[in-house]
Design an enzyme around this catalytic site. Structure first.
Site, short mmCIF file in Angstrom:
data_model
loop_
_atom_site.label_atom_id
_atom_site.label_comp_id
_atom_site.label_asym_id
_atom_site.label_seq_id
_atom_site.Cartn_x
_atom_site.Cartn_y
_atom_site.Cartn_z
N GLY A 10 0.86 -1.28 0.02
CA GLY A 10 -0.19 -0.09 -0.07
C GLY A 10 0.78 1.35 0.23
O GLY A 10 0.39 2.17 0.74
N SER A 138 -6.26 0.78 13.42
CA SER A 138 -6.85 1.85 13.56
C SER A 138 -7.74 1.88 14.84
O SER A 138 -7.95 0.96 15.25
CB SER A 138 -8.01 2.06 12.12
N TYR A 164 -15.14 -2.85 8.59
CA TYR A 164 -13.89 -2.22 8.88
C TYR A 164 -13.41 -2.09 10.18
O TYR A 164 -12.19 -2.63 10.41
CB TYR A 164 -13.87 -0.83 8.10
N1 LIG Z 1 -6.58 7.48 6.49
C1 LIG Z 1 -6.77 7.34 7.74
O1 LIG Z 1 -7.40 8.29 8.36
C2 LIG Z 1 -6.64 6.01 8.27
C3 LIG Z 1 -6.87 6.02 9.76
C4 LIG Z 1 -6.70 4.52 10.37
C5 LIG Z 1 -5.89 3.65 9.56
N2 LIG Z 1 -5.75 3.86 8.48
C6 LIG Z 1 -5.15 2.53 7.68
O2 LIG Z 1 -3.83 3.25 7.08
C7 LIG Z 1 -3.69 2.33 6.05
C8 LIG Z 1 -3.30 3.06 4.70
O3 LIG Z 1 -4.43 3.66 4.29
P1 LIG Z 1 -4.41 5.21 3.70
O4 LIG Z 1 -5.09 6.21 4.67
O5 LIG Z 1 -2.86 5.68 3.23
O6 LIG Z 1 -5.07 4.88 2.43
P2 LIG Z 1 -5.06 4.97 0.87
O7 LIG Z 1 -4.40 6.30 0.62
O8 LIG Z 1 -6.20 4.70 0.25
O9 LIG Z 1 -3.95 4.00 0.65
C9 LIG Z 1 -4.29 2.61 0.48
C10 LIG Z 1 -3.22 1.92 -0.28
O10 LIG Z 1 -3.69 0.35 -0.22
C11 LIG Z 1 -3.64 -0.18 -1.53
N3 LIG Z 1 -4.41 -1.07 -1.82
C12 LIG Z 1 -5.83 -0.98 -1.46
N4 LIG Z 1 -6.34 -2.19 -2.36
C13 LIG Z 1 -5.16 -3.01 -2.35
C14 LIG Z 1 -5.08 -4.25 -2.95
N5 LIG Z 1 -6.02 -5.08 -3.28
N6 LIG Z 1 -3.87 -5.04 -3.19
C15 LIG Z 1 -2.82 -4.29 -2.82
N7 LIG Z 1 -2.78 -2.86 -2.32
C16 LIG Z 1 -4.05 -2.32 -2.13
C17 LIG Z 1 -3.75 0.89 -2.25
O11 LIG Z 1 -3.22 0.83 -3.57
P3 LIG Z 1 -3.83 1.76 -4.98
O12 LIG Z 1 -2.79 2.97 -5.15
O13 LIG Z 1 -3.52 0.65 -6.15
O14 LIG Z 1 -5.12 2.17 -4.65
C18 LIG Z 1 -2.88 2.25 -1.71
O15 LIG Z 1 -1.63 2.06 -1.89
C19 LIG Z 1 -5.08 1.41 5.90
O16 LIG Z 1 -4.65 -0.07 6.20
C20 LIG Z 1 -5.85 2.04 6.48
O17 LIG Z 1 -6.74 1.24 7.21
C21 LIG Z 1 -5.95 4.91 7.64
#
Ligand SMILES: NC(=O)c1ccc[n+]([C@@H]2O[C@H](COP(=O)([O-])OP(=O)(O)OC[C@H]3O[C@@H](n4cnc5c(N)ncnc54)[C@H](OP(=O)(O)O)[C@@H]3O)[C@@H](O)[C@H]2O)c1
Length: 282
Positions: A10, A138, A164
């Site tokens: 990711g 999270s 989630y």
């Molecule tokens: N943002 C928040 O406020 C928040 C809060 C708590 C926890 N989190 C956690 O933080 C982590 C990162 O999320 P983010 O906020 O950075 O979100 P994001 O910007 O949507 O990034 C998600 C990443 O996961 C990849 N991904 C999605 N589906 C996939 C698949 N089938 N196979 C391989 N890679 C895949 C995406 O690839 P693509 O570029 O190809 O789409 C992207 O690189 C997640 O686990 C999320 O649950 C986020």
């Protein structure tokens, strides 16, 4: 210091991208496991241009496809002697219920099961590298319940936040079980909440609810760079073994939910996950 080898999922967006950049600046050799290799190649070029670290590599890995996860692990095993840090970061929330080609609900497979298989398949490399496994969970885990009986959400009505919350609780179960089962092999394992971060995550909710949630949280969102700090800390801070199996927020030990300590649940999740990916572990 010897070059550290880090594998991250990711990294093509958000928190993972900033984590990869920060670790590249600290001279880690980084293997970017991506579902979209064009995006991965662009990211690789960007990281090299910004950091002058040329040890950046792209490996195809779609977590929604267990065969792809297995192939990514095989490619890494053919290339590497060991892995020092594995960051299971990819994930998301899915407004509409979706099923993967393996027949699992998407939230469950992308956030948990794919990473479970990846970690197990990489275990020989993790043992050789005395690795830290970092699972991006999270605070949403605090609203999660472990409902093992209907993981594909066939019987009950699908709820994106319920799905989630449950998988983010599973991230903590997996962290604790891994720490327990592999401590004697030199593996440590950590879970974290990155903060409420401005990334593509919010677009996953979709529809009116997504727009409303994004509107309500937007004044409070931190940058992806800030959101990466706890992961970077866990990947680089020396002497973390004694804190293995714990949950971190803002680079500090934090309390996870009472339910997240449930030993029967974490063992049950382990057994179920092992069974579900068994044909990819032979
Ligand atoms: N943002 C928040 O406020 C928040 C809060 C708590 C926890 N989190 C956690 O933080 C982590 C990162 O999320 P983010 O906020 O950075 O979100 P994001 O910007 O949507 O990034 C998600 C990443 O996961 C990849 N991904 C999605 N589906 C996939 C698949 N089938 N196979 C391989 N890679 C895949 C995406 O690839 P693509 O570029 O190809 O789409 C992207 O690189 C997640 O686990 C999320 O649950 C986020």
């Amino acid at each position: 210091m010897a070059l550290r080898t880090t594998v991250i999922t990711g990294a093509t967006s958000g928190i993972g991208k900033e984590t990869a950049l920060a670790l590249a600046k600290k001279d880690h050799a980084i293997y970017l496991l991506v579902r979209n290799t064009q995006k991965g190649d662009r990211l690789k070029d960007e990281i090299i241009a910004q950091t002058n670290n040329k040890n950046i590599f792209v490996v195809k890995c779609d977590l929604a496809d267990l065969q792809s996860v297995r192939e990514a692990a095989d490619e890494l095993k053919a290339k590497l002697f060991g892995v020092n840090v594995l960051i299971n970061n990819a994930g998301g929330i899915f407004g509409e219920k979706q099923m993967t080609k393996d027949g699992f609900e998407m939230t469950f497979q992308v956030n948990h099961l794919g990473h479970f298989l990846l970690t197990m398949a990489l275990m020989p490399l993790l043992e050789k590298g005395q690795a830290r496994v970092i699972n991006v969970s999270s605070e949403a885990h605090k609203r999660g319940k472990a409902e093992f009986d209907d993981l594909p959400w066939q019987q009950k009505k699908y709820s994106a936040w319920k799905a989630y919350g449950m998988v983010k609780l599973f991230n903590i179960y997996f962290t604790k079980a891994l720490a327990e089962k592999y401590a004697d092999k030199g593996i440590s394992s950590f879970a974290l909440h990155p903060g409420v971060v401005k990334t593509e995550f919010w677009s996953g909710i979709g529809g009116f609810l997504g727009k409303l949630t994004t509107f309500l949280v937007s004044p409070f969102l931190i940058s992806a760079e800030e959101g990466a700090q706890t992961t970077v800390y866990l990947a680089t801070e020396p002497g973390m073994d004694a804190k293995s199996c714990q949950y971190f927020v803002k680079k500090k030990l934090a309390k996870s939910s009472i339910l997240s300590w449930n030993e029967a649940n974490r063992n049950k999740l382990w057994d179920i996950s092992k069974k579900l990916v068994s044909k990819y572990l032979v």
